[in-house]
Design a protein around this motif. Structure first.
Motif, PDB file in Angstrom:
ATOM      1  N   ALA A   3       1.112  -1.376  -0.125  1.00 10.26           N
ATOM      2  CA  ALA A   3       0.472   0.143   0.070  1.00 10.26           C
ATOM      3  C   ALA A   3       0.752   1.085   0.136  1.00 10.26           C
ATOM      4  N   ALA A   4       1.951   1.212   0.594  1.00 11.35           N
ATOM      5  CA  ALA A   4       2.514   2.007   0.971  1.00 11.35           C
ATOM      6  C   ALA A   4       3.327   2.785  -0.803  1.00 11.35           C
ATOM      7  N   CYS A   5       3.639   1.577  -1.443  1.00 13.04           N
ATOM      8  CA  CYS A   5       4.317   2.055  -2.604  1.00 13.04           C
ATOM      9  C   CYS A   5       3.317   2.401  -3.406  1.00 13.04           C
ATOM     10  N   GLY A   6       4.343   3.283  -4.419  1.00 15.91           N
ATOM     11  CA  GLY A   6       3.421   4.301  -5.387  1.00 15.91           C
ATOM     12  C   GLY A   6       2.666   3.489  -6.444  1.00 15.91           C
ATOM     13  N   ASN A   7       2.041   4.046  -7.407  1.00 17.72           N
ATOM     14  CA  ASN A   7       1.634   3.592  -8.228  1.00 17.72           C
ATOM     15  C   ASN A   7       1.793   4.551  -9.790  1.00 17.72           C
ATOM     16  N   ASP A   8       1.309   4.193 -11.167  1.00 18.92           N
ATOM     17  CA  ASP A   8       1.927   4.692 -11.877  1.00 18.92           C
ATOM     18  C   ASP A   8       1.658   6.117 -12.989  1.00 18.92           C
ATOM     19  N   ASP A   9       0.222   6.274 -11.492  1.00 15.35           N
ATOM     20  CA  ASP A   9      -0.180   7.361 -12.268  1.00 15.35           C
ATOM     21  C   ASP A   9       0.444   8.776 -11.501  1.00 15.35           C
ATOM     22  N   PRO A  10       0.299   9.743 -13.115  1.00 15.44           N
ATOM     23  CA  PRO A  10       1.760  10.840 -12.756  1.00 15.44           C
ATOM     24  C   PRO A  10       0.880  11.992 -11.994  1.00 15.44           C
ATOM     25  N   ASP A  11       2.527  12.862 -11.451  1.00 14.89           N
ATOM     26  CA  ASP A  11       1.722  13.228 -10.215  1.00 14.89           C
ATOM     27  C   ASP A  11       1.449  14.929 -11.676  1.00 14.89           C
ATOM     28  N   TRP A  12       2.039  15.384 -12.227  1.00 10.81           N
ATOM     29  CA  TRP A  12       1.579  16.316 -13.726  1.00 10.81           C
ATOM     30  C   TRP A  12       1.802  15.603 -14.346  1.00 10.81           C
ATOM     31  N   LYS A  13       0.908  16.060 -15.884  1.00 15.68           N
ATOM     32  CA  LYS A  13       0.684  15.346 -17.333  1.00 15.68           C
ATOM     33  C   LYS A  13       0.510  16.603 -18.273  1.00 15.68           C
ATOM     34  N   PHE A  14       1.505  17.381 -19.027  1.00 21.10           N
ATOM     35  CA  PHE A  14       1.807  17.820 -20.056  1.00 21.10           C
ATOM     36  C   PHE A  14       1.769  17.743 -21.457  1.00 21.10           C
ATOM     37  N   GLU A  15       1.248  17.903 -22.556  1.00 24.11           N
ATOM     38  CA  GLU A  15       1.595  17.684 -23.752  1.00 24.11           C
ATOM     39  C   GLU A  15       1.968  19.639 -24.308  1.00 24.11           C
ATOM     40  N   GLN A  16       2.554  19.320 -25.682  1.00 24.09           N
ATOM     41  CA  GLN A  16       2.850  20.930 -26.146  1.00 24.09           C
ATOM     42  C   GLN A  16       3.506  20.810 -27.803  1.00 24.09           C
TER      43      GLN A  16
ATOM     44  N   HIS B 229       6.528   9.827  -9.368  1.00 28.27           N
ATOM     45  CA  HIS B 229       6.729   9.937  -7.763  1.00 28.27           C
ATOM     46  C   HIS B 229       5.777   7.923  -7.253  1.00 28.27           C
ATOM     47  N   THR B 230       6.961   7.307  -7.202  1.00 30.63           N
ATOM     48  CA  THR B 230       6.536   6.048  -6.694  1.00 30.63           C
ATOM     49  C   THR B 230       7.724   6.692  -5.426  1.00 30.63           C
ATOM     50  N   ALA B 231       6.899   5.705  -3.879  1.00 31.16           N
ATOM     51  CA  ALA B 231       7.986   5.604  -2.416  1.00 31.16           C
ATOM     52  C   ALA B 231       7.616   4.037  -2.250  1.00 31.16           C
ATOM     53  N   GLY B 232       8.314   3.628  -1.331  1.00 32.76           N
ATOM     54  CA  GLY B 232       8.438   2.564  -0.987  1.00 32.76           C
ATOM     55  C   GLY B 232       9.693   2.238   0.091  1.00 32.76           C
ATOM     56  N   PRO B 233       9.765   1.088   0.556  1.00 29.71           N
ATOM     57  CA  PRO B 233      10.404   0.684   1.518  1.00 29.71           C
ATOM     58  C   PRO B 233      12.334   0.995   0.676  1.00 29.71           C
ATOM     59  N   GLY B 234      12.883   2.211   0.748  1.00 29.40           N
ATOM     60  CA  GLY B 234      14.314   1.176  -0.020  1.00 29.40           C
ATOM     61  C   GLY B 234      14.343   2.830  -1.806  1.00 29.40           C
ATOM     62  N   ASN B 235      12.661   2.357  -2.022  1.00 25.29           N
ATOM     63  CA  ASN B 235      12.424   2.416  -3.862  1.00 25.29           C
ATOM     64  C   ASN B 235      12.151   3.727  -3.491  1.00 25.29           C
ATOM     65  N   ALA B 236      11.947   4.630  -3.061  1.00 23.08           N
ATOM     66  CA  ALA B 236      11.281   6.232  -3.887  1.00 23.08           C
ATOM     67  C   ALA B 236      11.878   6.582  -4.484  1.00 23.08           C
ATOM     68  N   THR B 237      11.186   6.767  -6.003  1.00 21.51           N
ATOM     69  CA  THR B 237      12.201   7.449  -7.060  1.00 21.51           C
ATOM     70  C   THR B 237      11.114   8.809  -7.563  1.00 21.51           C
ATOM     71  N   ASP B 238      11.599   8.915  -7.946  1.00 18.28           N
ATOM     72  CA  ASP B 238      10.836  11.031  -8.825  1.00 18.28           C
ATOM     73  C   ASP B 238      11.431  10.578 -10.713  1.00 18.28           C
ATOM     74  N   ASP B 239      11.027  10.105 -11.577  1.00 21.11           N
ATOM     75  CA  ASP B 239      10.546  10.470 -12.753  1.00 21.11           C
ATOM     76  C   ASP B 239       9.952  10.651 -13.514  1.00 21.11           C
TER      77      ASP B 239
END
Length: 146
Positions: free
Chosen positions: A30-43, A58-68
């Motif tokens: 439950a603590a791990c994030g999902n693939d839903d974007p925090d923000w998204k836009f097109e040009q 942004h995904t979060a979890g024990p030892g694997n938090a990333t911001d991509d």
């Protein structure tokens, strides 16, 4: 039937450990994030043929938090699933993971990224579109299309 006190306590202990393990796994999932974007836009490109899409996950979890932060390119008549990844950035946080998309011509996309982001993948050309990167010293927030 006779129940020994020691064996009942042993069974309760085993059940409690199993329950604790299952609960811990559920909480981790439950603590791990999902693939839903925090923000998204097109040009869109000036002629409207190409669409560049930037998004931050942004995904979060024990030892694997990333911001991509990633930038993908697709023709305007294609669906999102047909978009091709052209830039991938690892960022320190969502606050530093922004990009700016500038179409310099119909066939040249400039991606500006700022302080706190590291390029992990870059394509320099896709079909007839040249892709360039420009690093700036300040934090870049995503720019919304005009």
């Amino acid at each position: 039937m006779t129940i020994k006190a020691g064996s009942l306590a042993g069974r309760i202990d085993v059940v409690a450990r199993r329950f604790g393990t299952v609960l811990a796994l559920c909480l981790c999932a439950a603590a791990c994030g999902n693939d839903d974007p925090d923000w998204k836009f097109e040009q869109k490109s000036p002629n409207g043929y190409w669409v560049a899409e930037a998004k931050n996950v942004h995904t979060a979890g024990p030892g694997n938090a990333t911001d991509d932060t990633s930038v993908a390119l697709k023709r305007s008549d294609q669906s999102d699933k047909d978009a091709m990844l052209i830039i991938d950035l690892d960022s320190e946080s969502i606050e530093t993971g922004g990009v700016e998309l500038n179409w310099l011509t119909n066939r040249h996309l400039e991606v500006v990224y700022g302080k706190g982001s590291t390029v992990t993948f870059q394509a320099v050309k896709l079909a007839d579109v040249e892709i360039s990167l420009r690093h700036v010293d300040q934090v870049v927030f995503h720019s919304l299309p005009n």
